[in-house]
Design a protein around this motif. Structure first.
Motif, PDB file in Angstrom:
ATOM      1  N   ASP A 179       6.803  52.851  90.604  1.00  0.00           N
ATOM      2  CA  ASP A 179       6.130  51.829  89.803  1.00  0.00           C
ATOM      3  C   ASP A 179       6.155  52.161  88.318  1.00  0.00           C
ATOM      4  OD1 ASP A 179       4.676  49.338  89.879  1.00  0.00           O
ATOM      5  OD2 ASP A 179       2.906  50.458  89.265  1.00  0.00           O
ATOM      6  N   ALA A 180       6.450  53.417  87.981  1.00  0.00           N
ATOM      7  CA  ALA A 180       6.483  53.829  86.573  1.00  0.00           C
ATOM      8  C   ALA A 180       7.729  53.331  85.857  1.00  0.00           C
ATOM      9  CB  ALA A 180       6.412  55.351  86.469  1.00  0.00           C
ATOM     10  N   PHE A 181       8.741  52.920  86.625  1.00  0.00           N
ATOM     11  CA  PHE A 181      10.024  52.545  86.026  1.00  0.00           C
ATOM     12  C   PHE A 181      10.056  51.074  85.644  1.00  0.00           C
ATOM     13  CE2 PHE A 181      11.177  56.473  87.986  1.00  0.00           C
ATOM     14  CZ  PHE A 181      12.238  56.967  87.241  1.00  0.00           C
ATOM     15  N   PRO A 182      10.231  50.764  84.350  1.00  0.00           N
ATOM     16  CA  PRO A 182      10.496  49.382  83.957  1.00  0.00           C
ATOM     17  C   PRO A 182      11.929  49.029  84.314  1.00  0.00           C
ATOM     18  CG  PRO A 182      10.611  50.799  82.045  1.00  0.00           C
ATOM     19  CD  PRO A 182      10.206  51.676  83.209  1.00  0.00           C
ATOM     20  N   GLY A 183      12.202  47.758  84.579  1.00  0.00           N
ATOM     21  CA  GLY A 183      13.543  47.361  84.970  1.00  0.00           C
ATOM     22  C   GLY A 183      14.579  47.671  83.905  1.00  0.00           C
ATOM     23  N   GLY A 184      15.707  48.271  84.318  1.00  0.00           N
ATOM     24  CA  GLY A 184      16.825  48.491  83.418  1.00  0.00           C
ATOM     25  C   GLY A 184      16.646  49.630  82.431  1.00  0.00           C
ATOM     26  N   THR A 185      15.607  50.452  82.612  1.00  0.00           N
ATOM     27  CA  THR A 185      15.339  51.538  81.663  1.00  0.00           C
ATOM     28  C   THR A 185      15.275  52.870  82.396  1.00  0.00           C
ATOM     29  OG1 THR A 185      14.045  50.046  80.268  1.00  0.00           O
ATOM     30  CG2 THR A 185      13.728  52.412  79.928  1.00  0.00           C
ATOM     31  N   ALA A 186      15.962  53.886  81.869  1.00  0.00           N
ATOM     32  CA  ALA A 186      15.930  55.230  82.438  1.00  0.00           C
ATOM     33  C   ALA A 186      14.759  56.008  81.851  1.00  0.00           C
ATOM     34  CB  ALA A 186      17.248  55.950  82.158  1.00  0.00           C
ATOM     35  N   LEU A 187      14.213  56.930  82.637  1.00  0.00           N
ATOM     36  CA  LEU A 187      13.099  57.767  82.201  1.00  0.00           C
ATOM     37  C   LEU A 187      13.418  59.227  82.467  1.00  0.00           C
ATOM     38  CD1 LEU A 187      10.026  55.798  83.656  1.00  0.00           C
ATOM     39  CD2 LEU A 187      10.877  55.724  81.305  1.00  0.00           C
ATOM     40  N   THR A 188      12.927  60.112  81.612  1.00  0.00           N
ATOM     41  CA  THR A 188      13.071  61.541  81.836  1.00  0.00           C
ATOM     42  C   THR A 188      11.958  62.021  82.756  1.00  0.00           C
ATOM     43  OG1 THR A 188      11.667  62.148  79.970  1.00  0.00           O
ATOM     44  CG2 THR A 188      14.021  61.820  79.517  1.00  0.00           C
ATOM     45  N   LEU A 189      12.108  63.236  83.260  1.00  0.00           N
ATOM     46  CA  LEU A 189      11.070  63.837  84.089  1.00  0.00           C
ATOM     47  C   LEU A 189       9.741  63.849  83.354  1.00  0.00           C
ATOM     48  CD1 LEU A 189       9.918  65.563  86.408  1.00  0.00           C
ATOM     49  CD2 LEU A 189      10.997  67.571  85.356  1.00  0.00           C
ATOM     50  N   ALA A 190       9.754  64.247  82.090  1.00  0.00           N
ATOM     51  CA  ALA A 190       8.515  64.315  81.315  1.00  0.00           C
ATOM     52  C   ALA A 190       7.876  62.938  81.169  1.00  0.00           C
ATOM     53  CB  ALA A 190       8.794  64.919  79.939  1.00  0.00           C
ATOM     54  N   GLU A 191       8.684  61.917  80.969  1.00  0.00           N
ATOM     55  CA  GLU A 191       8.147  60.565  80.812  1.00  0.00           C
ATOM     56  C   GLU A 191       7.522  60.059  82.107  1.00  0.00           C
ATOM     57  OE1 GLU A 191      11.072  58.691  77.355  1.00  0.00           O
ATOM     58  OE2 GLU A 191      11.781  58.788  79.442  1.00  0.00           O
ATOM     59  N   VAL A 192       8.163  60.355  83.241  1.00  0.00           N
ATOM     60  CA  VAL A 192       7.597  59.928  84.526  1.00  0.00           C
ATOM     61  C   VAL A 192       6.279  60.652  84.786  1.00  0.00           C
ATOM     62  CG1 VAL A 192       7.954  59.826  87.022  1.00  0.00           C
ATOM     63  CG2 VAL A 192       9.865  59.371  85.472  1.00  0.00           C
ATOM     64  N   ALA A 193       6.245  61.936  84.506  1.00  0.00           N
ATOM     65  CA  ALA A 193       5.006  62.702  84.698  1.00  0.00           C
ATOM     66  C   ALA A 193       3.884  62.151  83.827  1.00  0.00           C
ATOM     67  CB  ALA A 193       5.260  64.179  84.392  1.00  0.00           C
ATOM     68  N   ALA A 194       4.210  61.802  82.594  1.00  0.00           N
ATOM     69  CA  ALA A 194       3.194  61.262  81.683  1.00  0.00           C
ATOM     70  C   ALA A 194       2.702  59.899  82.154  1.00  0.00           C
ATOM     71  CB  ALA A 194       3.771  61.154  80.269  1.00  0.00           C
ATOM     72  N   ARG A 195       3.606  59.072  82.650  1.00  0.00           N
ATOM     73  CA  ARG A 195       3.226  57.725  83.080  1.00  0.00           C
ATOM     74  C   ARG A 195       2.409  57.730  84.370  1.00  0.00           C
ATOM     75  NH1 ARG A 195       7.412  53.033  81.682  1.00  0.00           N
ATOM     76  NH2 ARG A 195       8.025  53.659  79.588  1.00  0.00           N
ATOM     77  N   THR A 196       2.687  58.694  85.253  1.00  0.00           N
ATOM     78  CA  THR A 196       2.007  58.727  86.544  1.00  0.00           C
ATOM     79  C   THR A 196       0.764  59.603  86.550  1.00  0.00           C
ATOM     80  OG1 THR A 196       3.392  60.575  87.292  1.00  0.00           O
ATOM     81  CG2 THR A 196       4.170  58.325  87.776  1.00  0.00           C
ATOM     82  N   GLY A 197       0.717  60.560  85.635  1.00  0.00           N
ATOM     83  CA  GLY A 197      -0.398  61.500  85.641  1.00  0.00           C
ATOM     84  C   GLY A 197      -0.244  62.590  86.676  1.00  0.00           C
ATOM     85  N   LEU A 198       0.930  62.685  87.288  1.00  0.00           N
ATOM     86  CA  LEU A 198       1.188  63.727  88.282  1.00  0.00           C
ATOM     87  C   LEU A 198       1.652  65.008  87.590  1.00  0.00           C
ATOM     88  CD1 LEU A 198       3.177  61.631  90.924  1.00  0.00           C
ATOM     89  CD2 LEU A 198       0.809  62.427  91.130  1.00  0.00           C
ATOM     90  N   PRO A 199       1.399  66.175  88.208  1.00  0.00           N
ATOM     91  CA  PRO A 199       1.928  67.426  87.641  1.00  0.00           C
ATOM     92  C   PRO A 199       3.449  67.370  87.569  1.00  0.00           C
ATOM     93  CG  PRO A 199       0.281  67.884  89.331  1.00  0.00           C
ATOM     94  CD  PRO A 199       0.578  66.419  89.406  1.00  0.00           C
TER      95      PRO A 199
END
Length: 250
Positions: free
Chosen positions: A17-37
């Motif tokens: 759910d953290a991924f917007p359509g058509g956009t790549a994310l780094t590991l750090a960005e996914v962690a920041a968006r989800t709040g997961l370690p």
């Protein structure tokens, strides 16, 4: 629920759910968006890549082909899109502008198909994305014919504002919804993005809205009185087409 108590399935859903359509994310960005370690995020990302639901790209991740293929199996979405595309193409041929197809999910409009027009518009809409019912033409078209309890819930919910034109006053929104029920069309004037206006109409079956069609145009050339008949006619025709086929299960 605390992030520490989430199941693997819930963590995977949170990451996707953290991924917007058509956009790549780094590991750090996914962690920041989800709040997961970071370590947990990495494990989930790796597992989703193995499933084909995510794909590696450069130094990041993007939604994968496997997830697209899975989404295409959703019956409602497939039947509705298949039936709607000819009418959307007709609208595009007549107007040359961006055409949307959306359905309601809770208090949001979810975009299930989009035909890009000639004009480059700063639209926030994307296939699979969602926006509030209250600040989009498709949203108001979906909400106006709904059951009174659904409209009441939308009017009582905290209003989300995207521009200075977004409607946040429940009384004003109620008046707009009444106008939609009276005219059969909804109008948005730069409520979700500056520079863009929109006309939408609900697609009805047995009086209930199952989808909405819209045409979005630059504000400078917006003429709702010219667009409304075409949009309303396409929505009515799509409703009749769905009533004749298997899509009556929608």
């Amino acid at each position: 629920m605390k992030r520490d108590n989430l199941s693997l399935l819930q963590r995977s859903a949170l990451v996707l759910d953290a991924f917007p359509g058509g956009t790549a994310l780094t590991l750090a960005e996914v962690a920041a968006r989800t709040g997961l370690p970071r370590s947990t995020t990495h494990r989930v990302l790796t597992g989703l890549v193995e499933l084909g639901w995510l794909a590696r790209t450069g130094g990041g991740f993007e939604l994968g082909l496997g997830l697209f293929e899975l989404g295409e199996r959703v019956g409602l979405k497939y039947r509705l899109r298949s039936a709607a595309l000819p009418f959307m193409q007709d609208l595009y041929a007549v107007t040359g502008q961006t055409v949307h197809l959306a359905i309601r999910d809770g208090l949001d409009a979810v975009y299930v198909e989009k035909i890009h027009g000639h004009a480059a518009l700063p639209l926030p809409s994307q296939i699979g994305g969602r926006l509030p019912l209250t600040c989009t033409a498709v949203g108001k078209a979906l909400l106006a014919p709904e059951r009174p309890e659904v409209r009441a819930a939308a009017l009582a919910a905290p209003a989300r504002s995207y521009t200075g034109n977004s409607i946040t006053d429940p009384a004003r929104l109620a008046r707009e919804l009444e106008a939609v029920r009276r005219t059969g069309v909804a109008v948005e004037r730069e409520e979700s993005a500056l520079g863009c206006c929109c006309v939408a109409a609900p697609v009805l079956q047995a009086g209930s809205p199952i989808a909405a069609l819209s045409v979005s145009v630059p504000t400078a050339v917006f003429a709702p009185e010219l667009l409304a008949p075409a949009v309303r006619t396409a929505a009515l025709a799509l409703g009749r087409a769905l009533s004749k086929g298997p899509a009556t299960e929608l």
